[in-house]
Design a protein around this motif. Sequence first.
Motif, mmCIF file in Angstrom:
data_model
loop_
_atom_site.group_PDB
_atom_site.id
_atom_site.type_symbol
_atom_site.label_atom_id
_atom_site.label_comp_id
_atom_site.label_asym_id
_atom_site.label_seq_id
_atom_site.Cartn_x
_atom_site.Cartn_y
_atom_site.Cartn_z
ATOM 1 N N HIS A 38 0.822 -1.199 0.000
ATOM 2 C CA HIS A 38 0.000 0.000 0.000
ATOM 3 C C HIS A 38 0.854 1.247 0.000
ATOM 4 N N LYS B 149 -8.942 3.371 -1.799
ATOM 5 C CA LYS B 149 -7.759 2.953 -1.037
ATOM 6 C C LYS B 149 -7.525 1.484 -1.359
ATOM 7 N N ARG C 87 -5.552 -1.542 -0.320
ATOM 8 C CA ARG C 87 -4.710 -1.970 0.790
ATOM 9 C C ARG C 87 -4.135 -3.360 0.575
#
Lengths: 342, 511
Positions: B316, B330, B332
């Motif tokens: 990440h 996002k 991750r």
Amino acid sequence: MATDEMTVKARKQPEPKLTGAVHRSRPTLDRRYLPVLGTVVVLVLMLIIGGSRYDNFLSGRVMANLLINNSFLIVVAVGMTFVILTGGIDLSVGAVLALSTCISAWMFVHGWPAYVAIPAAILAGALIGWAVGVMVHVFEIQPFIATLAAMFLARGLCYVIAPESIPITDPTIVKLGTRWDLGGGWAITPSGVIALAVVVVAFVTLHYTRFGRTVYAIGGGEQSARLMGLPVARTKVLVYVISGTCAGLGGLLFAAFSSSGYSLTGVGMELDAIAAVVIGGTLLTGGSGFVLGSVLGVLVLGLIQTIITFEGTLSSWWTKIVIGALLLVFVILQRLLVVRRR
Amino acid sequence: MMTEPNTTPIVEMTGISISFPGVKALDGVDFRLLPGEVHALMGENGAGKSTLIKALTGVYGIDSGRIVVGGVDQVFAGPAEAQAAGISTVYQEVNLTDNLSVAENVMLGHEIRRFGLIDWHATRKAARTYLKALNLDIDPKSSLSSHSLAVQQLVAISRAMVVDARVLILDEPTSSLDSDEVARLFDVIRTLRDQGVAILFVSHFLEQIYAISDRITVLRNGSLVGEYTPAELPRVELVGKMIGRALEVLTELEGRSERAVVDRSGTPFMQAIGVGRRGSIEPFDLDIYPGEIVGLAGLLGSGRTELARLLYGADHADSGETLVSGQAVKLRNPRSGLAKSIVFSSESRKTEGIIGDLTVRENIVLGLQAERGWMRRVPRKKADDVVAQYIEALGVRPANPDAIAGNLSGGNQQKVLLARWLATAPKLLILDEPTRGIDVGAKAEIQKLVADLAAQGMAVVFISAELEEVLRLSHRIAVLRDRHKVAELVNSDDVTTDVVVDLIASGGTSA
């Protein structure tokens, strides 16, 4: 042909990079010795600590007892070293050691002479080792499982042979424990001499025979060893035979130490042996380590016990806690070494 | 078609057949090897080269056929017996033990003994002699792992000579060597050849084959195509014989001069703004539009893979922002990438891709299953359909869903890996070195597939160490150097490998 040779010669000078690491500037200690060096440092530290805290700690008597009282563990750890060097493990040694004490005690009680009973006890260990080796190599069973099975088998056989503790009064076995005074408190027993002899033979075998080098090669990479045309099958079976034989011999030394054959002898001793080998700097993944390191490992374990005895107020369980902590430190150290090497 | 040899063969293999579960690896192959020749064994991945070598060295038993070595019928039970008969092998991955010294690796099993114990002094001296014979001036006491792969390769050859080899098999010895090291290896090979050693040489590099071989045997799909001298077999013909029908695919792709113009007016599928990760790759911007192939060019270690891993969420980012279809996301972990229809095919096929013990079907269904979550099993019917569809579309050989993936050749494993991700209907496909270590034919097929997928609207990030390949496929090229994205250019006929190499060399300043 002639031109080929000329080009070969012409190439010789401008290729420094192909000569590899030889020209590395200062002579450094071979990495392979680092873990053993760590063991030596720990051993010396413990001697210093013990010597400064307690009177008589560094006396000949205490040091001699260290060797004498651990002679059986040294023999077992030596056998274990062979197995771990190939990348295997042998969980059966504690039970095999007990079986050896039971077999010899039973045979003495039933009137067999020492020259039959002693080889029989050792042979029993060798046989179990052979069976394990065949399981591991021919049937490709994980050493962990194969030796676990052998451990239960041997322990079970102990109960069959000797449900109760059998005292041993045979003069040959008793003689193994005679103290020969060397002066200044130093002493040695035939058991100690046997243990030292086993160490010497193991050292020579590992470093000066093709079999020994094959043990290391298998630990370095079994597939490679096979493709190099080394006798992998024979060697792998043989290391378990050696470990079993050492456990059988260790049983006799233990019988001399305890003067009895008892089925509950040596419960968990395989773990002590493994701990000694690892603390002695042998990698559990195989291929790297020394039999002398294992001896140092046994002495470290013995010293921990001695220090705790000298301390007097501490429960003997502290031995286990210290061993556990040390083991952890050494495994992490080894891991760091391996990581750095990559 | 072939010149009649005036010497008797040292190795003569006739009608060799070997089968593995689901794969017919060799089918009645004949092969012969003469003393004092360098004989190249050519073929695609999966053609049976390695299998033939392993049959000769006793690693695999043969189902039928005959192996005659030095006029004697032989059935080797293992490498040890083959070595005893004078056949030594140096494998692609150096098969030595790096926990031991150079001298030991050379002499293992042949140490010089006195009174039954190893005489280390004499053993090291002998090792030095063997190393010197190959012009290798290294300390026999040094640890093998302290040397470069090239030196280790030569050490392996030294070892082969210890057993007094009459036959030396070199299986892809040059795949990890640079050109100087190859030249050096070839000197050694020529010297040995002139001493009368028969050398069997396997390589994917055509130039090397023509530089060193006296004769060439070509295999395809486990069968013998023929035996030739290099003089009578021009390169194009050799490639044609190796890959058969795949040649047309290759020429078709080569001829594709017009690149589809990518519509860059809408929202990019993925937008990376200042995305970076400390110690891995400096912050970069990158837009990827649907239907676009973005090539990543750069040297090994320039940050190609690291960049790709950030796009996919395998690592990440610690700075920047990622937009997928205009919305900030996002990423991750790989799961979150997969949830956004982003898939990543790793460069290490063996460790991060194919699961060798599972079947082709199981490997392909894995991606679909991961997308559905482990609670909802992919129905067997659906799995069969999907698997059949992709085996057909990608031309996986053998076309057997129950074949064990580990038994497939590299190129076919790569296809299975592609099938796994394509089955999840991704919108962005990240391919890290999809064509490494696979042969020309399969390479061409995979390149064509990527081009077709992009034409259908899939966004693709294509990573390869081969610049030609990146240039051939990509619409845009991001140039990386020292973990920096140094330039980005739109591909056109003016963009040549020289241009990109200059950019890499100059760090983008000249652009």
